[in-house]
Design an enzyme around this catalytic site. Structure first.
Site, PDB file in Angstrom:
ATOM      1  CB  CYS A 109      -1.116   0.063   1.140  1.00  0.00           C
ATOM      2  SG  CYS A 109      -1.774  -1.395   1.464  1.00  0.00           S
ATOM      3  NE  ARG A 122       4.335   1.853  -0.472  1.00  0.00           N
ATOM      4  CZ  ARG A 122       5.520   1.467   0.099  1.00  0.00           C
ATOM      5  NH1 ARG A 122       6.562   1.556  -0.387  1.00  0.00           N
ATOM      6  NH2 ARG A 122       5.633   0.828   1.261  1.00  0.00           N
ATOM      7  CD1 TRP A 170      -0.885  -5.890  -3.889  1.00  0.00           C
ATOM      8  CD2 TRP A 170      -0.709  -6.981  -1.789  1.00  0.00           C
ATOM      9  NE1 TRP A 170      -0.671  -7.299  -4.077  1.00  0.00           N
ATOM     10  CE2 TRP A 170      -0.435  -7.743  -2.808  1.00  0.00           C
ATOM     11  CE3 TRP A 170      -0.695  -7.170  -0.455  1.00  0.00           C
ATOM     12  CZ2 TRP A 170      -0.225  -9.119  -2.440  1.00  0.00           C
ATOM     13  CZ3 TRP A 170      -0.398  -8.596  -0.104  1.00  0.00           C
ATOM     14  CH2 TRP A 170      -0.358  -9.340  -1.071  1.00  0.00           C
ATOM     15  CG  ASN A 216       2.108   0.275   3.870  1.00  0.00           C
ATOM     16  OD1 ASN A 216       3.297   0.651   3.735  1.00  0.00           O
ATOM     17  ND2 ASN A 216       1.826  -0.903   3.630  1.00  0.00           N
ATOM     18  N   GLY A 217       0.230  -1.815   6.207  1.00  0.00           N
ATOM     19  CA  GLY A 217       0.867  -2.724   6.785  1.00  0.00           C
ATOM     20  C   GLY A 217      -0.389  -3.950   7.346  1.00  0.00           C
ATOM     21  CD  GLU A 228      14.444 -12.049 -12.854  1.00  0.00           C
ATOM     22  OE1 GLU A 228      14.068 -12.838 -11.648  1.00  0.00           O
ATOM     23  OE2 GLU A 228      13.979 -11.141 -13.026  1.00  0.00           O
ATOM     24  CE  LYS A 252      10.757 -10.032 -13.924  1.00  0.00           C
ATOM     25  NZ  LYS A 252      11.605  -9.876 -12.878  1.00  0.00           N
ATOM     26  CD  GLU A 286       7.563 -10.819 -11.685  1.00  0.00           C
ATOM     27  OE1 GLU A 286       7.587 -10.386 -10.241  1.00  0.00           O
ATOM     28  OE2 GLU A 286       8.439 -10.678 -12.245  1.00  0.00           O
ATOM     29  CG  HIS A 301      15.320 -35.969 -12.883  1.00  0.00           C
ATOM     30  ND1 HIS A 301      15.491 -37.327 -13.034  1.00  0.00           N
ATOM     31  CD2 HIS A 301      16.524 -35.351 -13.296  1.00  0.00           C
ATOM     32  CE1 HIS A 301      16.646 -37.674 -13.424  1.00  0.00           C
ATOM     33  NE2 HIS A 301      17.111 -36.323 -13.565  1.00  0.00           N
ATOM     34  CE  LYS A 309      10.245  -2.236  -8.775  1.00  0.00           C
ATOM     35  NZ  LYS A 309      10.515  -3.291  -9.594  1.00  0.00           N
TER      36      LYS A 309
HETATM   37  C1  G6P Z   1       8.271  -8.086  -5.342  1.00  0.00           C
HETATM   38  C2  G6P Z   1       8.393  -7.640  -6.641  1.00  0.00           C
HETATM   39  C3  G6P Z   1       9.523  -8.328  -7.291  1.00  0.00           C
HETATM   40  C4  G6P Z   1      10.795  -8.190  -6.439  1.00  0.00           C
HETATM   41  C5  G6P Z   1      10.556  -8.822  -4.871  1.00  0.00           C
HETATM   42  C6  G6P Z   1      11.609  -8.372  -3.851  1.00  0.00           C
HETATM   43  O1  G6P Z   1       7.444  -9.371  -5.428  1.00  0.00           O
HETATM   44  O2  G6P Z   1       7.318  -7.621  -7.548  1.00  0.00           O
HETATM   45  O3  G6P Z   1       9.902  -7.837  -8.520  1.00  0.00           O
HETATM   46  O4  G6P Z   1      11.792  -8.970  -6.913  1.00  0.00           O
HETATM   47  O5  G6P Z   1       9.581  -7.976  -4.416  1.00  0.00           O
HETATM   48  O6  G6P Z   1      11.773  -6.941  -3.835  1.00  0.00           O
HETATM   49  P1  G6P Z   1      12.923  -6.299  -3.470  1.00  0.00           P
HETATM   50  O7  G6P Z   1      12.530  -4.948  -3.471  1.00  0.00           O
HETATM   51  O8  G6P Z   1      13.389  -6.632  -1.882  1.00  0.00           O
HETATM   52  O9  G6P Z   1      14.109  -6.729  -4.248  1.00  0.00           O
END
Ligand code: G6P
Length: 620
Positions: free
Chosen positions: A2, A27, A74, A100-101, A493, A497, A500, A516, A615
Site C-alpha cells: 500500500c 506499491r 494492496w 499500510n501494513g 528469472e 518475468k 508476473e 525428472h 513492487k
Molecule cells: C516483489 C516484486 C519483485 C521483487 C521482490 C523483491 O515481489 O514484485 O519484482 O523481486 O518483491 O523485492 P526487493 O525490492 O526486495 O528486491
C-alpha cells in the site's frame, strides 16, 4: 504494501494526493481513496480500482481543502471493494486514517471494540485501528482532557498504538483539528517531506519529487505531528526527538516514461547505463580488485569470513543464486542463498565468520528486512545490496553497496537484477582477490566487466527479433525455461518475468533436471526457452534441447552470435554477444525480459501494473 500520501499547507490538496498516489501505485493498485478536511468535515472519496478511477470520481465529485491523506491499496484483509478501500473512519467520524501494513490482532480488537459499541463497516484490519484511536480519544475526554488541544490527539494515538500487534504506517486526520496531520510508523516505511509553509507525508520520497528535497525518514515507533509550518517527531519510549533532515537528490525526469510506452521497457533499455553506474568508482586497476565505499568492514574482518549467506525475495533471490556461483568460483567461499521469508524463521548456524547480505531493490521488503534484523540480533554485521537510497534496509544496515540504478517503477524487476548481479560480481572479485585470485585474473575480470555496458547495449539490438518471436508464441499456456550453471538462475528469472506480467504458466529448471518431471509437460503446444550460450557446458545443453525436440516441443533458444549448431536445432534463435561465462547472466537475462514484455503486451496485459502484485512487498 500500500502507498500513503498526506499534505498540509495552503494549496488545494487533491491534485497533490492524486499525483502522489500515481507515483506510489507500484506499491499496490487494488483500490484508492482520499480524505480531505473540507469546511470542518472530513470528506472521503474512495473506490476499488486504479488511481485514475479515483481521479475520475474526484473530477465528478470534487473535494476542496488544504489538508488530506490518500492511499493506494494492496489488499490483505477484505476483498477489493469500494467499502474496504481506505481511508477508514473511527468512532462517529472523529478519526479518519489510511494504513499500510497488517494488524495481526485485529480480530481480537474488533471484538473488544464491538463490545464497546463501535460499529464496523468493513472487513479490513485497518478499521480496528481507526476505532481504537477514536476510543482512546473519547476516553481522554472523559478523563477531562481538552478535545480542542492537539496534544489530546497525539496522546490518543500514543495510547492506542501499543495495543496493535503487527506493522503499520499510518496517516491520521482528526475531524476537529484542521491544523494537524499525524503519521506513525512501525514496520512500514514513512517519510515526512519538509516544505515552506507546507509539509508532506509519503510512503517513500517519490511523491515529494518536484515539491521538496528535504525529508525526515521516520523510524519504527516514531510518531510525526505535522502542521503546515512545523513538525515534531516523538518516539514511543524516548518522547520528543530531534528529527534529522536529509537532502535527497532526485531528478524528476527519472520518474517519467522518457518516450517509452511502459516503464518496464524503459528500464530494460536503461541497462547499459545502470551497469555503468554499478561499476563506477569501484574498479581498482592498481590492485586488480573491486572496492566499495560503504561496506564498513576492515580487510581483516573480510579475510576472516569463511562462509557467505545471501538472502532476498523474488528477483533479488535469483540474483543471489548467480552470486553464489560467482563467489564460490572466484573466492572459493561456501555460499548459501536463502529465501528471506525462510531465513527469518529458521535457525541456521551463523558463526561469527559468516557474512550475510540482504539483497533488495526496494530496501523495504518485509521478509528481507526481518531476515536482516534477525541476523543483526545474532550479532552479525547487517549488510545490504540495495537500490533505494534512504530505504529502511539501507538505513538499518551497518554497511552495504548501493546499486545506483535509479528508480525502478515497473513492478517486474529488470534493471535491478542486472545491477545486483554486477555488484555481486564485484563482491566476488574483491573476496577472491583477498584469497586465491591472482593479480592477472583480477585484471582480466576488471577488463571484462568494463566491456559489459557496451555488450548490453548490443544485446538490446535483439529487441525486434524478440518481438517477432513473441508474435508467434504469445498465446501459449505453458512454457519451460531451461539453462545450466550461470544460466540456471537466469532460467528462473525468465520464467518469473513471464509469469508476473503475462500470466502464462512458466517453470524455470536446470536444463538437465527437466528429465525428472517437467519433460512430462512437453508437447507441440509447450515451448521451451533454452539459454544456451557458448561455454564448456554447451554440448550438454544441446543434448537437452534434442531431448525436447524429440518430443515435438517447440524451442526458443538464446544463443551466442554465430552459433549455427543452435540454429540447426531450435525453432527460434535470439542471439546475444559473446561474453565470459560468468558474465553471461547480464546478457542472457535481457532477451528474456524483452520476451516477457512483448508477450504481455500482445496479450493485452498491464505490463507495469500486473494483477495481484506489488513492487514493494511490505507485508509478510
Ligand atoms: C516483489 C516484486 C519483485 C521483487 C521482490 C523483491 O515481489 O514484485 O519484482 O523481486 O518483491 O523485492 P526487493 O525490492 O526486495 O528486491
Amino acid at each position: 504494501m500500500c502507498g500513503i500520501v498526506g499534505y498540509i499547507g495552503s494549496r488545494q490538496v487533491s491534485d497533490f494526493l492524486i499525483e502522489g498516489l500515481r507515483r506510489l501505485e507500484y506499491r499496490g493498485y487494488d483500490s484508492a481513496g482520499v480524505a480531505v478536511m473540507s469546511g470542518g468535515e472530513i470528506q472521503v472519496r474512495k473506490r476499488a480500482g486504479r488511481v485514475h478511477e479515483l481521479a475520475a470520481l474526484i473530477d465528478s465529485s470534487p473535494v476542496q481543502g488544504n489538508l488530506g491523506v490518500g492511499h493506494t491499496r494492496w489488499a490483505t484483509h477484505g476483498e477489493t471493494t469500494d467499502t474496504n478501500s481506505h481511508p477508514h473512519i473511527g468512532g462517529n467520524g472523529t478519526v479518519v486514517l489510511v494504513h499500510n501494513g497488517v494488524i495481526e490482532n485485529y480480530a481480537a480488537l474488533r471484538t473488544q471494540l464491538q463490545g464497546l459499541g463501535y460499529v464496523f463497516r468493513t472487513a479490513t484490519d485497518t478499521e480496528a485501528i481507526a476505532h481504537l484511536i477514536a476510543h482512546h480519544f473519547d476516553e481522554l475526554m472523559l478523563m477531562g482532557e481538552n478535545p480542542a488541544d492537539s496534544q489530546t490527539c497525539l496522546r490518543a494515538v500514543e495510547s492506542a498504538l501499543p495495543k496493535l500487534k503487527g506493522t503499520y504506517g499510518l496517516a491520521i486526520l482528526f475531524k476537529d483539528h484542521p491544523e494537524l496531520l499525524i503519521a506513525a510508523r512501525n514496520g512500514s516505511p514513512l517519510v515526512v517531506g519538509v516544505g515552506q509553509g507546507e509539509n508532506f507525508i509519503a510512503s517513500d520520497a517519490s511523491p515529494l519529487v518536484g515539491h521538496t528535497n528535504e525529508v525526515v525518514y521516520l523510524s519504527d515507533h516514531e510518531i510525526a505531528v505535522v502542521r503546515a509550518d512545523s513538525f515534531e517527531v516523538h518516539h514511543r519510549e524516548d518522547g520528543r526527538r530531534d528529527p534529522s533532515i536529509q537532502v535527497i537528490d532526485h531528478v524528476s525526469e527519472d520518474i517519467g516514461l522518457g518516450g517509452f510506452e511502459h516503464y518496464m521497457l524503459k528500464e530494460i533499455f536503461e541497462q547499459p547505463q545502470t551497469i555503468e553506474n554499478a561499476l563506477r568508482g569501484r574498479l581498482d586497476d592498481e590492485e586488480a580488485t573491486a572496492r566499495f565505499g560503504g561496506l564498513n568492514l576492515t580487510p581483516q574482518q573480510l579475510r576472516r569470513i569463511n562462509r557467505v549467506v545471501l538472502t532476498g525475495c523474488g528477483t533479488s533471490w535469483h540474483a543471489g543464486l548467480v552470486g553464489e556461483y560467482l563467489i564460490e568460483e572466484f573466492a572459493r567461499l561456501p555460499v548459501e542463498v536463502e529465501y528471506a521469508s525462510e531465513l527469518r524463521y529458521r535457525n541456521p548456524p551463523l558463526s561469527e565468520s559468516t557474512m550475510v547480505f540482504a539483497i533488495t531493490q526496494s530496501g523495504e521488503t518485509a521478509d528481507t528486512l526481518a531476515a536482516m534484523r534477525e541476523c543483526k540480533r545474532k550479532g552479525l554485521p547487517s549488510l545490504a545490496i540495495c537500490n533505494v537510497v534512504g530505504s529502511t534496509i539501507a538505513r538499518e544496515a551497518d554497511g552495504g553497496v548501493y546499486l545506483h540504478a535509479g528508480p525502478e517503477i515497473g513492478v517486474a524487476s529488470t534493471k535491478a537484477f542486472t545491477s545486483q548481479v554486477t555488484v555481486l560480481t564485484l563482491l566476488a572479485l574483491m573476496l577472491g582477490r583477498m584469497r586465491n585470485l591472482s593479480f592477472q585474473a583480477g585484471s582480466r575480470i576488471i577488463s571484462h566487466l568494463r566491456a559489459m555496458p557496451e555488450a548490453i547495449a548490443r544485446t538490446l539490438e535483439c529487441n525486434d527479433a524478440v518481438r517477432d518471436v513473441a508474435s508467434r508464441y504469445h498465446d501459449v499456456s505453458n512454457t519451460l525455461y531451461l539453462g545450466r550453471l550461470y544460466n540456471f538462475p537466469v532460467a528462473l528469472e525468465g520464467a518469473l518475468k513471464l509469469k508476473e506480467i503475462s500470466y502464462v504458466h512458466a517453470e524455470g529448471y536446470p536444463a538437465a533436471e527437466m528429465k525428472h518431471g517437467p519433460i512430462a509437460l512437453v508437447d507441440e503446444h509447450t515451448p521451451s526457452v533454452f539459454i544456451v550460450p557458448r561455454g564448456h557446458i554447451h554440448p550438454k545443453v544441446m543434448s537437452n534441447m534434442e531431448e525436447i525436440k524429440a518430443r515435438k516441443g517447440p524451442i526458443i533458444a538464446i544463443a551466442t552470435e554465430g552459433d549455427d549448431k543452435v540454429s540447426a536445432v531450435a525453432d527460434e534463435v535470439i542471439f546475444v554477444p559473446d561474453v565470459e561465462e560468468y558474465l553471461q547472466p547480464l546478457v542472457t537475462a535481457i532477451p528474456l525480459q524483452l520476451l516477457a514484455y512483448h508477450i504481455a503486451v500482445l496479450r493485452g496485459c498491464n505490463v507495469d501494473r500486473p494483477r495481484n502484485l506489488a513492487k514493494s512487498v511490505t507485508v509478510e
